[in-house]
Design a protein around this motif. Structure first.
Motif, PDB file in Angstrom:
ATOM      1  N   LEU A  48     -41.213   4.041   6.056  1.00 57.28           N
ATOM      2  CA  LEU A  48     -42.390   3.319   6.372  1.00 57.28           C
ATOM      3  C   LEU A  48     -42.283   3.042   7.576  1.00 57.28           C
ATOM      4  O   LEU A  48     -41.497   1.973   8.089  1.00 57.28           O
ATOM      5  CB  LEU A  48     -42.822   2.293   5.069  1.00 57.28           C
ATOM      6  N   ILE A  49     -43.530   3.488   8.275  1.00 59.94           N
ATOM      7  CA  ILE A  49     -43.578   2.798   9.735  1.00 59.94           C
ATOM      8  C   ILE A  49     -44.904   2.084   9.989  1.00 59.94           C
ATOM      9  O   ILE A  49     -45.924   2.787  10.107  1.00 59.94           O
ATOM     10  CB  ILE A  49     -43.412   3.986  10.938  1.00 59.94           C
ATOM     11  N   PRO A  50     -44.813   0.924   9.740  1.00 60.31           N
ATOM     12  CA  PRO A  50     -46.247  -0.033   9.881  1.00 60.31           C
ATOM     13  C   PRO A  50     -46.797   0.165  10.961  1.00 60.31           C
ATOM     14  O   PRO A  50     -46.216   0.103  12.112  1.00 60.31           O
ATOM     15  CB  PRO A  50     -45.672  -1.330   9.418  1.00 60.31           C
ATOM     16  N   HIS A  51     -47.839   0.246  10.969  1.00 57.87           N
ATOM     17  CA  HIS A  51     -48.805   0.115  12.211  1.00 57.87           C
ATOM     18  C   HIS A  51     -49.289  -1.229  12.785  1.00 57.87           C
ATOM     19  O   HIS A  51     -49.851  -1.587  13.841  1.00 57.87           O
ATOM     20  CB  HIS A  51     -50.117   1.194  12.108  1.00 57.87           C
ATOM     21  N   ALA A  52     -49.237  -2.448  11.767  1.00 55.30           N
ATOM     22  CA  ALA A  52     -49.381  -3.629  12.251  1.00 55.30           C
ATOM     23  C   ALA A  52     -48.192  -4.595  11.715  1.00 55.30           C
ATOM     24  O   ALA A  52     -47.341  -4.034  10.932  1.00 55.30           O
ATOM     25  CB  ALA A  52     -50.664  -3.901  11.611  1.00 55.30           C
TER      26      ALA A  52
END
Length: 454
Positions: free
Chosen positions: A365-369
């Motif tokens: 998972l690569i969070p954008h925030a």
């Protein structure tokens, strides 16, 4: 929920993939393409190829590696094969043209597959490729093509039907082999019978060594009949390590239907063996050191003493850590204590579904925030289609943060077969582009689109 209570399958560390994420390139590419994409890491391919060639050298075996192109359509891997002194295994006229167009010499092509059409046989013969003949009628057609063409001789291997795969539709049984040898002799200068080949399912080394030894014996017998018979091809089948042994065995022991969306069940034996005690070039070294059944010498010694050249056609093993796949999350819903994530692509870009199985390495998972404190947030991953069965990950993967729309999911180590085999522009969704990432050791990785012709 305690993380130890939820099955996970972490991928082995890969600094090159980490560099694409850490530098923000993954997010930038997701924005640029507006949909899922694959990124390719060709330096890994080159390293894997070099290691296999070194394994042959260390075993003092005269050998040659062909990249099995069906494992990934990208041109960059054909280019790297050519630059690295390897060949390419193709099974269609389009694949043959693609390989020639990206620098592979005709004599470094291996043409496989069943019931090859006349055009493919003509192109293969014209360019001096080696043709693995699968049936007697195909041999007859190859002889006719060679006699009608301006090339002679056509180089062929006879594909052997393994005793353990007697039900297979591929290969020649003992009676057919005897007939094929007679026809090769009768063909005169139209055919050069270079030896024998096989393809064997599974990843066990002993059966592969046993069958390779049988091919050596077949070569010796064919030579007595006056044929060239100096090469054997053992296909691919070298395993790849996606995870460590402890993680793999712990996952298999813990997972059960409750850990999958809709309590989906898979037969454990249908999973790819995501861990192997030896893999890649180490598996090749172990294979060459194996004593075939009834032999007092290793396979390497049998090959050397017979003056045989060993041909390999690995695909997945050359593509280990040579790429990954990225999707953007479009929606998230809660369901019975877990989340169902919908991404901007389909399961057809993770082709393990083709085998009624599941691609098991944990997606990243690569969070954008900015994110909250880490925990365990199980979520399955579905596709942006109207099909209940279109799931990228039936398993409720344990994410460290709650997945949210706009976040990215990275599936690691997908270059081997996952990117190509089952892809389809269903719903008119475009196929994910392939991005070549060069020089990942620099402060900012450089990228370009792959040069695949079609």
């Amino acid at each position: 929920m305690d993380v130890t209570s939820w099955p996970t399958l972490p991928a082995l560390p890969d600094p090159a993939t980490d560099a694409v994420v850490a530098g923000g390139l993954a997010a930038e590419l997701a924005h640029a393409f507006g949909g899922p994409f694959h990124f390719l890491l060709p330096d890994a391919f080159t390293a894997n190829l070099t290691a296999m060639q070194a394994a042959l050298t260390e075993a003092d075996v005269d050998g040659f590696v062909y990249f099995a192109k069906k494992a990934n359509k990208a041109a960059v891997f054909v280019e790297r094969a050519s630059a690295g002194g390897a060949g390419v295994d193709v099974a269609s006229a389009a694949e043959l043209r693609e390989a020639l167009g990206h620098g592979v010499r005709g004599e470094h092509l291996m043409v496989t597959g069943p019931a090859k059409d006349r055009l493919l046989l003509h192109l293969a013969g014209t360019h001096g490729a080696t043709i693995a003949v699968d049936a007697l009628d195909e041999l007859d057609q190859m002889i006719a093509v060679a006699r009608a063409g301006r090339f002679r001789p056509a180089r062929v291997l006879l594909r052997v039907l393994p005793d353990s795969r007697s039900h297979s539709r591929f290969g020649l049984d003992d009676t057919e082999l005897a007939t094929a040898l007679e026809r090769c002799l009768d063909a005169g200068d139209a055919i050069r019978m270079d030896g024998f080949s096989f393809h064997l399912s599974g990843y066990a080394l002993q059966p592969r060594a046993d069958l390779a030894a049988r091919l050596v014996d077949l070569c010796l017998t064919a030579r007595l009949q006056g044929l060239e018979a100096g090469r054997i091809s053992i296909g691919g089948g070298l395993p790849v390590n996606y995870t460590d042994a402890d993680s793999w065995h712990a996952f298999l022991a813990a997972q059960n239907p409750a850990h999958y969306h809709a309590r989906k069940t898979f037969r454990t034996g249908d999973f790819y063996p995501y861990h192997s005690p030896v893999a890649g070039s180490e598996a090749l070294t172990a294979l060459l050191a194996t004593h075939p059944k009834g032999a007092d010498r290793s396979l390497a010694e049998l090959i050397k003493n017979a003056g045989i050249k060993l041909l390999l056609e690995p695909g997945r093993a050359l593509l280990d850590r040579a790429g990954a796949t990225v999707f953007r999350i479009q929606g998230v819903k809660e369901r019975d204590g877990y989340r169902i994530v919908t991404v901007d692509g389909t399961s057809l870009s993770l082709s393990e579904q083709w085998f009624n199985s599941e691609y098991l390495p944990d997606p990243q998972l690569i969070p954008h925030a900015p994110v909250t404190a880490p925990g365990v947030y199980p979520a399955s991953v579905g596709a942006a289609t109207c099909l209940e069965s279109d799931m990228l990950t039936w398993r409720k993967a344990a994410f460290p943060y709650p997945p949210k729309p706009g976040d990215l999911l990275l599936y690691p180590n997908t270059a081997g077969y996952q990117m190509d085999s089952n892809e389809s522009p269903f719903h008119d969704l475009p196929l994910p582009p392939k991005v070549v990432v060069d020089r990942t050791e620099e402060p900012r990785p450089r990228w370009r689109l792959d040069r695949h012709f079609s």
